[in-house]
Motif scaffolding. Structure first.
Motif, PDB file in Angstrom:
ATOM      1  N   THR A 160      -4.549  55.086   5.265  1.00 32.01           N
ATOM      2  CA  THR A 160      -3.624  55.462   4.237  1.00 32.01           C
ATOM      3  C   THR A 160      -2.378  54.283   4.139  1.00 32.01           C
ATOM      4  OG1 THR A 160      -2.384  57.301   3.201  1.00 32.01           O
ATOM      5  CG2 THR A 160      -2.106  56.833   5.509  1.00 32.01           C
ATOM      6  N   ALA A 161      -1.946  53.710   5.295  1.00 35.76           N
ATOM      7  CA  ALA A 161      -0.914  52.725   5.154  1.00 35.76           C
ATOM      8  C   ALA A 161      -1.446  51.316   4.802  1.00 35.76           C
ATOM      9  CB  ALA A 161      -0.127  52.857   6.564  1.00 35.76           C
ATOM     10  N   PHE A 162      -2.589  51.043   5.416  1.00 37.09           N
ATOM     11  CA  PHE A 162      -2.857  49.759   5.358  1.00 37.09           C
ATOM     12  C   PHE A 162      -4.217  49.254   4.552  1.00 37.09           C
ATOM     13  CE2 PHE A 162      -0.515  49.930   9.283  1.00 37.09           C
ATOM     14  CZ  PHE A 162       0.464  49.072   8.829  1.00 37.09           C
ATOM     15  N   GLY A 163      -4.965  50.243   4.230  1.00 39.23           N
ATOM     16  CA  GLY A 163      -6.182  50.202   3.501  1.00 39.23           C
ATOM     17  C   GLY A 163      -7.165  49.825   4.381  1.00 39.23           C
ATOM     18  N   ILE A 164      -7.101  50.127   5.826  1.00 37.61           N
ATOM     19  CA  ILE A 164      -8.092  49.561   6.911  1.00 37.61           C
ATOM     20  C   ILE A 164      -9.161  50.769   6.995  1.00 37.61           C
ATOM     21  CG2 ILE A 164      -8.440  48.733   9.162  1.00 37.61           C
ATOM     22  CD1 ILE A 164      -5.791  47.235   8.748  1.00 37.61           C
ATOM     23  N   CYS A 165     -10.280  50.766   6.676  1.00 37.07           N
ATOM     24  CA  CYS A 165     -11.134  51.866   7.151  1.00 37.07           C
ATOM     25  C   CYS A 165     -11.965  51.337   8.325  1.00 37.07           C
ATOM     26  CB  CYS A 165     -12.221  52.127   5.747  1.00 37.07           C
ATOM     27  SG  CYS A 165     -13.473  53.234   6.190  1.00 37.07           S
ATOM     28  N   VAL A 166     -11.613  52.053   9.378  1.00 35.15           N
ATOM     29  CA  VAL A 166     -12.412  51.556  10.680  1.00 35.15           C
ATOM     30  C   VAL A 166     -13.651  52.177  10.646  1.00 35.15           C
ATOM     31  CG1 VAL A 166     -12.397  52.235  13.315  1.00 35.15           C
ATOM     32  CG2 VAL A 166      -9.969  51.710  11.853  1.00 35.15           C
ATOM     33  N   GLY A 167     -14.077  53.381  10.045  1.00 39.27           N
ATOM     34  CA  GLY A 167     -15.363  54.049   9.908  1.00 39.27           C
ATOM     35  C   GLY A 167     -16.310  52.773   9.174  1.00 39.27           C
ATOM     36  N   CYS A 168     -15.791  52.152   8.278  1.00 41.42           N
ATOM     37  CA  CYS A 168     -16.258  51.102   7.404  1.00 41.42           C
ATOM     38  C   CYS A 168     -16.600  50.006   8.113  1.00 41.42           C
ATOM     39  CB  CYS A 168     -15.437  51.046   6.023  1.00 41.42           C
ATOM     40  SG  CYS A 168     -15.125  52.397   5.072  1.00 41.42           S
ATOM     41  N   ALA A 169     -15.570  49.648   8.849  1.00 45.19           N
ATOM     42  CA  ALA A 169     -15.991  48.357   9.785  1.00 45.19           C
ATOM     43  C   ALA A 169     -16.970  48.681  10.877  1.00 45.19           C
ATOM     44  CB  ALA A 169     -14.473  48.238  10.539  1.00 45.19           C
ATOM     45  N   LEU A 170     -17.028  49.852  11.234  1.00 49.30           N
ATOM     46  CA  LEU A 170     -18.048  50.137  12.322  1.00 49.30           C
ATOM     47  C   LEU A 170     -19.358  50.617  11.714  1.00 49.30           C
ATOM     48  CD1 LEU A 170     -16.078  52.631  14.566  1.00 49.30           C
ATOM     49  CD2 LEU A 170     -16.743  50.375  15.174  1.00 49.30           C
ATOM     50  N   GLN A 171     -19.413  50.923  10.487  1.00 48.79           N
ATOM     51  CA  GLN A 171     -20.486  50.910   9.574  1.00 48.79           C
ATOM     52  C   GLN A 171     -21.343  49.541   9.497  1.00 48.79           C
ATOM     53  OE1 GLN A 171     -21.151  50.018   6.301  1.00 48.79           O
ATOM     54  NE2 GLN A 171     -23.216  51.186   5.951  1.00 48.79           N
ATOM     55  N   ARG A 172     -20.501  48.598   9.292  1.00 44.42           N
ATOM     56  CA  ARG A 172     -21.060  46.925   9.183  1.00 44.42           C
ATOM     57  C   ARG A 172     -21.605  46.705  10.511  1.00 44.42           C
ATOM     58  NH1 ARG A 172     -16.197  43.986   8.233  1.00 44.42           N
ATOM     59  NH2 ARG A 172     -16.232  44.985   6.359  1.00 44.42           N
ATOM     60  N   VAL A 173     -21.062  47.115  11.610  1.00 41.80           N
ATOM     61  CA  VAL A 173     -21.443  46.701  12.879  1.00 41.80           C
ATOM     62  C   VAL A 173     -22.674  47.479  13.365  1.00 41.80           C
ATOM     63  CG1 VAL A 173     -21.302  46.827  15.446  1.00 41.80           C
ATOM     64  CG2 VAL A 173     -19.391  46.090  13.882  1.00 41.80           C
ATOM     65  N   PHE A 174     -22.999  48.712  13.025  1.00 42.90           N
ATOM     66  CA  PHE A 174     -24.132  49.659  13.421  1.00 42.90           C
ATOM     67  C   PHE A 174     -25.140  49.776  12.398  1.00 42.90           C
ATOM     68  CE2 PHE A 174     -20.679  51.117  16.140  1.00 42.90           C
ATOM     69  CZ  PHE A 174     -21.215  51.048  17.402  1.00 42.90           C
ATOM     70  N   SER A 175     -25.075  49.218  11.183  1.00 44.58           N
ATOM     71  CA  SER A 175     -26.009  49.621  10.141  1.00 44.58           C
ATOM     72  C   SER A 175     -26.965  48.339   9.808  1.00 44.58           C
ATOM     73  CB  SER A 175     -25.217  50.017   8.655  1.00 44.58           C
ATOM     74  OG  SER A 175     -26.307  50.049   7.725  1.00 44.58           O
ATOM     75  N   LYS A 176     -27.907  48.771   9.522  1.00 44.91           N
ATOM     76  CA  LYS A 176     -29.071  47.476   9.302  1.00 44.91           C
ATOM     77  C   LYS A 176     -28.708  46.782   7.984  1.00 44.91           C
ATOM     78  CE  LYS A 176     -32.569  49.497  12.185  1.00 44.91           C
ATOM     79  NZ  LYS A 176     -34.055  50.021  12.303  1.00 44.91           N
ATOM     80  N   GLU A 177     -28.174  47.543   6.819  1.00 44.52           N
ATOM     81  CA  GLU A 177     -27.925  46.799   5.693  1.00 44.52           C
ATOM     82  C   GLU A 177     -26.259  46.538   5.567  1.00 44.52           C
ATOM     83  OE1 GLU A 177     -28.925  49.599   2.376  1.00 44.52           O
ATOM     84  OE2 GLU A 177     -30.991  50.474   3.515  1.00 44.52           O
ATOM     85  N   GLN A 178     -26.092  45.478   4.923  1.00 48.34           N
ATOM     86  CA  GLN A 178     -24.938  44.926   4.603  1.00 48.34           C
ATOM     87  C   GLN A 178     -23.956  46.004   3.819  1.00 48.34           C
ATOM     88  OE1 GLN A 178     -24.010  43.066   7.193  1.00 48.34           O
ATOM     89  NE2 GLN A 178     -22.857  41.994   5.915  1.00 48.34           N
ATOM     90  N   PRO A 179     -22.991  46.115   4.243  1.00 50.65           N
ATOM     91  CA  PRO A 179     -22.057  47.311   3.004  1.00 50.65           C
ATOM     92  C   PRO A 179     -21.793  46.350   2.115  1.00 50.65           C
ATOM     93  CG  PRO A 179     -20.970  46.477   5.213  1.00 50.65           C
ATOM     94  CD  PRO A 179     -22.217  45.971   5.208  1.00 50.65           C
ATOM     95  N   GLN A 180     -21.510  47.195   0.868  1.00 50.32           N
ATOM     96  CA  GLN A 180     -21.203  46.625  -0.406  1.00 50.32           C
ATOM     97  C   GLN A 180     -19.857  47.287  -1.078  1.00 50.32           C
ATOM     98  OE1 GLN A 180     -24.596  46.215  -3.374  1.00 50.32           O
ATOM     99  NE2 GLN A 180     -25.738  46.990  -1.773  1.00 50.32           N
ATOM    100  N   TYR A 181     -19.115  46.373  -1.577  1.00 48.37           N
ATOM    101  CA  TYR A 181     -17.997  46.768  -2.188  1.00 48.37           C
ATOM    102  C   TYR A 181     -17.034  47.628  -1.094  1.00 48.37           C
ATOM    103  CZ  TYR A 181     -21.518  46.575  -5.958  1.00 48.37           C
ATOM    104  OH  TYR A 181     -22.700  46.201  -6.559  1.00 48.37           O
ATOM    105  N   CYS A 182     -16.573  46.737  -0.217  1.00 47.93           N
ATOM    106  CA  CYS A 182     -15.742  47.357   0.725  1.00 47.93           C
ATOM    107  C   CYS A 182     -14.364  47.247   0.228  1.00 47.93           C
ATOM    108  CB  CYS A 182     -15.727  46.280   1.931  1.00 47.93           C
ATOM    109  SG  CYS A 182     -17.412  46.361   2.959  1.00 47.93           S
ATOM    110  N   PRO A 183     -13.458  48.094   0.883  1.00 44.19           N
ATOM    111  CA  PRO A 183     -12.124  48.096   0.406  1.00 44.19           C
ATOM    112  C   PRO A 183     -11.307  46.785   0.604  1.00 44.19           C
ATOM    113  CG  PRO A 183     -12.353  49.799   1.875  1.00 44.19           C
ATOM    114  CD  PRO A 183     -13.595  49.130   2.109  1.00 44.19           C
ATOM    115  N   GLY A 184     -10.659  46.137  -0.278  1.00 49.66           N
ATOM    116  CA  GLY A 184      -9.962  45.132  -0.147  1.00 49.66           C
ATOM    117  C   GLY A 184     -10.950  43.736  -0.116  1.00 49.66           C
TER     118      GLY A 184
END
Length: 190
Positions: free
Chosen positions: A160-184
């Motif tokens: 909420t304060a910084f727009g940092i989605c920790v779960g989104c960052a972890l998804q990048r590490v653990f997922s086989k597919e590269q995430p698209q359209y990330c916040p910021g």
């Protein structure tokens, strides 16, 4: 001419011109022109994180001050239910997101990929279930409950304060597919 008429009738859904069908409405997110995957309004997600963070931090401090986890129990239950609704029924039915949608309805949407948000919500759901089980069923000491809730509240605060989605960052590490359209645009920024 028929394609143009179909495109207008279908509104925000993309038309697959090869099969002349549109994809079904996703459980989480929506299809928006110009995006290859379902997306979620980041402004709604951040507002919902703030709506969960505010009572959470007040009850966290209250629980720490009183020396009991009792103030956190109802909030923990509501948090878990909200996250469960997000990941099972979809973002349209989650109470915190519905309220956030009303609050930011006059702001221009900022579209981000739905898959990474779903991963983050599963992480929140898992952390909430773990904290609730530790507090209720396992009767863990207060410091364990406060530690688990503190991590979850920290993630909400970062969102909420910084727009940092920790779960989104972890998804990048653990997922086989590269995430698209990330916040910021963090998917593109190295």
């Amino acid at each position: 001419c028929a394609r143009a008429r179909n495109s207008k009738a279908l509104g925000r859904f993309r038309v697959n011109h090869e099969t002349a069908q549109t994809p079904s409405r996703p459980r989480v997110g929506r299809y928006v022109a110009g995006y290859a995957i379902p997306v979620i309004n980041e402004r709604e997600a951040r507002a919902a994180a703030g709506l969960l963070f505010l009572p959470g931090i007040v009850l966290y401090v209250t629980a720490a001050h009183l020396g009991t986890a009792d103030p956190l129990k109802p909030f923990g239950a509501l948090f878990v239910i909200d996250m469960m609704i997000r990941v099972t029924l979809g973002d349209r039915f989650a109470p915190s997101l519905a309220l956030a949608r009303l609050i930011v309805r006059r702001q221009a949407p900022e579209w981000v990929g739905a898959p990474q948000k779903v991963f983050a919500w599963w992480l929140g759901y898992g952390m909430g279930i773990t904290a609730c089980l530790a507090t209720g069923l396992l009767q863990a000491p207060l410091w364990v409950t406060l530690a688990l809730c503190g991590v979850c509240l920290s993630f909400l605060f970062l969102e909420t304060a910084f727009g940092i989605c920790v779960g989104c960052a972890l998804q990048r590490v653990f997922s086989k597919e590269q995430p698209q359209y990330c916040p910021g645009d963090t998917c593109e920024v190295r």
